[in-house]
Design an enzyme around this catalytic site. Structure first.
Site, PDB file in Angstrom:
ATOM      1  N   TRP A 157     -16.573  26.284  -9.235  1.00  0.00           N
ATOM      2  CA  TRP A 157     -16.562  24.935  -8.672  1.00  0.00           C
ATOM      3  C   TRP A 157     -17.896  24.549  -8.053  1.00  0.00           C
ATOM      4  CZ3 TRP A 157     -13.352  21.953 -10.761  1.00  0.00           C
ATOM      5  CH2 TRP A 157     -12.124  22.438 -11.220  1.00  0.00           C
TER       6      TRP A 157
ATOM      7  N   ASP B 197     -17.268  21.636   0.138  1.00  0.00           N
ATOM      8  CA  ASP B 197     -16.049  21.446  -0.656  1.00  0.00           C
ATOM      9  C   ASP B 197     -15.050  22.493  -0.183  1.00  0.00           C
ATOM     10  OD1 ASP B 197     -13.994  21.397  -2.485  1.00  0.00           O
ATOM     11  OD2 ASP B 197     -15.244  21.805  -4.242  1.00  0.00           O
TER      12      ASP B 197
ATOM     13  N   LYS C  42      -3.784  21.434  -3.105  1.00  0.00           N
ATOM     14  CA  LYS C  42      -3.675  22.862  -2.785  1.00  0.00           C
ATOM     15  C   LYS C  42      -2.819  23.040  -1.533  1.00  0.00           C
ATOM     16  CE  LYS C  42      -7.168  23.231  -5.759  1.00  0.00           C
ATOM     17  NZ  LYS C  42      -7.036  23.747  -7.119  1.00  0.00           N
TER      18      LYS C  42
END
Length: 376
Positions: free
Chosen positions: A104, A188, A212
């Protein structure tokens, strides 16, 4: 019928009480005669829902008024573009630095390169020797004293929990110690958001996809220091300009109303269960139980450098990978779902987010033991 234990990396398990409340309110929210999905985003009912969600999130994170809270669309991948379009050019020539520790953060770095000068400040993308053994690429975190941050950068970006690789930053760096006190940190935090206390004051911005720990797919929390807002590149769409979104309290255009409503219910659930400190205590217990068994046997292996093992996403491999299909089929039969690892790394992965109870992890550990007895 009993629900199976859901170890999906996202969209992931939601607290059952939240699902039950949403079901009860589906046709009529608080006597309004409407479902939340049918409400005007500017009407008094949704304004109340949205404002309460923001207030509860501020309480959970201990946010000062110096930070704007924005409920955005586009997920974490969308923010990979929206962040540089808003922040990259605030110091003149667009430039930003990135710590690349997995899939990511690599995606964030590559996307930002479309809008300006993106450079890698540090990476774990190669094998290295740590603690007397070799660590494979993206299974460790580069020591902070090796990071090279340009003083002229608009920001330094990192992904504080790599969902696929299972690497978690247990602390964030002091930018002054990096000799870059004027370079704000952008984090992030998608896959460990609300899982433990986080000192947001140490970063200029934090963002997280909800799917999540904080709600369903469709809404992303973007928390940005107000002095960083108002410098969007000319190419930034007006609906993604933080100045517009913050000024209109996330209602500049039609936001993901139902996703914000569910996220708001999750925030209330977190507050009712000890806040982020309560989540951390529960998450530590789950992680210790699972890692404890994985470390006790050679039949399974977790490849991540121990000090940076994620509490949220636990990848592991079987010693004999020809057993992978049998393992997954048996897990499904035992009511343990979504354990297949990401295609880029293979193996297995158990995502044990806030809404996954200790009982689920205990059931997984019992299955790991039984499978090993059968095939070990």
């Amino acid at each position: 019928m009993a629900r199976p234990w859901n170890f999906s990396a996202g969209p992931s398990a939601l607290p059952e009480v939240v699902l039950q409340q949403a079901a009860a309110e589906m046709l009529d929210w608080h006597g309004s005669g409407m479902s939340v999905m049918e409400m005007s985003h500017r009407g008094k009912h949704f304004v109340q829902i949205c404002d309460e969600a923001e207030s509860d999130l501020r309480d959970l994170l201990g946010l000062s008024p110096d930070y704007a809270v924005m409920f955005m669309q586009g997920g974490g991948s969308g923010e990979n573009a929206i962040v540089p379009m808003n922040l990259m050019g605030r110091r003149g020539t667009p430039a930003a630095d990135f710590v690349v520790t997995g899939h990511w953060s690599s995606r964030s770095y590559k996307e930002a390169g479309r809008y300006g000068d993106a450079q890698v400040a540090a990476t774990s993308g190669q094998a290295t020797q740590l603690d007397g053994g070799e660590q494979a690429p993206f299974t460790w975190v580069p020591p902070v004293d090796t990071w090279k941050v340009r003083k002229e950068s608009a920001y330094l970006h990192l992904c504080s929990n790599e969902t696929i690789g299972g690497v978690e930053f247990m602390d964030w760096p002091d930018m002054a110690a990096l000799d870059a006190p004027d370079v704000p940190l952008v984090v992030d935090a998608s896959s460990h958001f609300l899982s433990r206390p986080m000192d947001v004051s140490r970063c200029g911005m934090m963002y997280a996809g909800a799917q999540k720990n904080a709600g369903p797919a469709g809404v992303t929390m973007a928390i940005c220091r107000r002095d960083l807002i108002g410098h969007a590149l000319p190419i930034c769409p007006s609906a993604f300009d933080y100045a517009n979104v913050a000024a209109e309290h996330s209602r500049y255009n039609t936001p993901p109303t139902f996703a914000i409503y569910i996220a708001g219910l999750v925030f209330k659930w977190v507050k009712a269960n000890g806040g982020v400190a309560g989540m951390e205590a529960a998450n530590k217990a789950k992680a210790e139980l699972l890692y404890g068994y994985l470390d006790s046997t050679s039949f399974y292996r977790n490849p991540i450098h121990v000090p940076v093992r994620s509490r949220m996403n636990v990848p592991f491999v079987l010693r004999d990978e020809s057993l992978n299909d049998a393992f997954l089929q048996g897990a499904e039969a035992a009511g343990l779902t979504q354990l297949k690892g990401h295609k880029s790394v293979g193996g297995m992965r158990a995502s044990i987010y806030n809404a996954v109870p200790l009982a689920a992890v205990a059931a997984l550990v019992e299955y790991l033991k039984e499978f090993e007895r059968r095939y070990g």
